[in-house]
Design an enzyme around this catalytic site. Sequence first.
Site, PDB file in Angstrom:
ATOM      1  N   PRO A 163      33.484  31.841  35.841  1.00  0.00           N
ATOM      2  CA  PRO A 163      33.959  31.887  37.226  1.00  0.00           C
ATOM      3  C   PRO A 163      34.468  33.279  37.603  1.00  0.00           C
ATOM      4  O   PRO A 163      35.383  33.806  36.984  1.00  0.00           O
ATOM      5  CB  PRO A 163      35.087  30.848  37.236  1.00  0.00           C
ATOM      6  N   GLU A 164      33.831  33.868  38.610  1.00  0.00           N
ATOM      7  CA  GLU A 164      34.252  35.150  39.162  1.00  0.00           C
ATOM      8  C   GLU A 164      34.801  34.886  40.555  1.00  0.00           C
ATOM      9  O   GLU A 164      35.095  33.744  40.905  1.00  0.00           O
ATOM     10  CB  GLU A 164      33.061  36.125  39.157  1.00  0.00           C
ATOM     11  N   ARG A 201      36.267  59.946  37.569  1.00  0.00           N
ATOM     12  CA  ARG A 201      36.133  59.446  36.198  1.00  0.00           C
ATOM     13  C   ARG A 201      34.725  59.681  35.659  1.00  0.00           C
ATOM     14  O   ARG A 201      33.748  59.487  36.348  1.00  0.00           O
ATOM     15  CB  ARG A 201      36.463  57.960  36.142  1.00  0.00           C
TER      16      ARG A 201
END
Length: 286
Positions: free
Chosen positions: A2-3, A153
Amino acid sequence: MPELPEVETIKNDLRGLVVGSRIERAEVREPALVEQPPQEEFVRRLGGARVTGARRRAKHLVVELDTGEALVFQLKIGGQLLLVPPVEEPEDSVMLVLSLDGGRRLLLRDQTGFSRARLLGEKELAERLSGLGPEPFSEEFTVRYLKERLGSRRAQIKPLLLDQSLISGIGNIYADEILYDARLSPRRRASSLSEEEWERLYAAIRSNLAAGIEHRGTTVRLYRDVLGRAGEHQNHLRVFERHGGPCPRCGAEVVRERVGGRPTHYCPRCQDGGGSAGDGVQLELE
């Protein structure tokens, strides 16, 4: 797993089906489920509480109670919250039973056993959620935010999308689909992205998560909604677990590799690899 779209769907189901119900009794069938407070206190404090609301923060499902506390679930890989009836009671893997007024029961079932639950006061909940990044549909989440937080980054872009301290709610399935839409290799260094690519990435994040919500989640294996129904978004995936098949955009073979330790699916032809490191590539075409 589940996201954001799956937890959002479950939250909406609870609002329509469970909010307003009183928890008459709680039964913990798998002690590993409860992380806070101790199990005996967890059961005692839930008994008699009324469910007043449900909300989502990242992948956390927050069930609000009239006691001022919140029952917080992390459904991890295979957690299912099922309302019985109308769902037929599962025969195995039930970790928690919440007996509701009216003869219904809300069951937490998880065949993997990884789901976790906490009963938290207001300050404890705020502390628990304090390290999470902005929600993808919030005003705080903008192209500028993405570029400022990620753009300096040298890390690969996919692991950054999965970092919940940077962006809330994205998991492995949606990260692959987002990068496919944005035409970006999962191995691209964030610092190498152009302004146009940041804009494409931002748009892809919002559109893919919105589509997942519209289709009531993605059922690859275990995900179900509160009424036991599979989602529909798996029928709209382009690359996730489509390795060995053709890219729907260019026809090249979709590959699976490990990126940042996670199985990753993408098209090596039309997802730009410019600025990628290429280190540690492990092809998985089986």
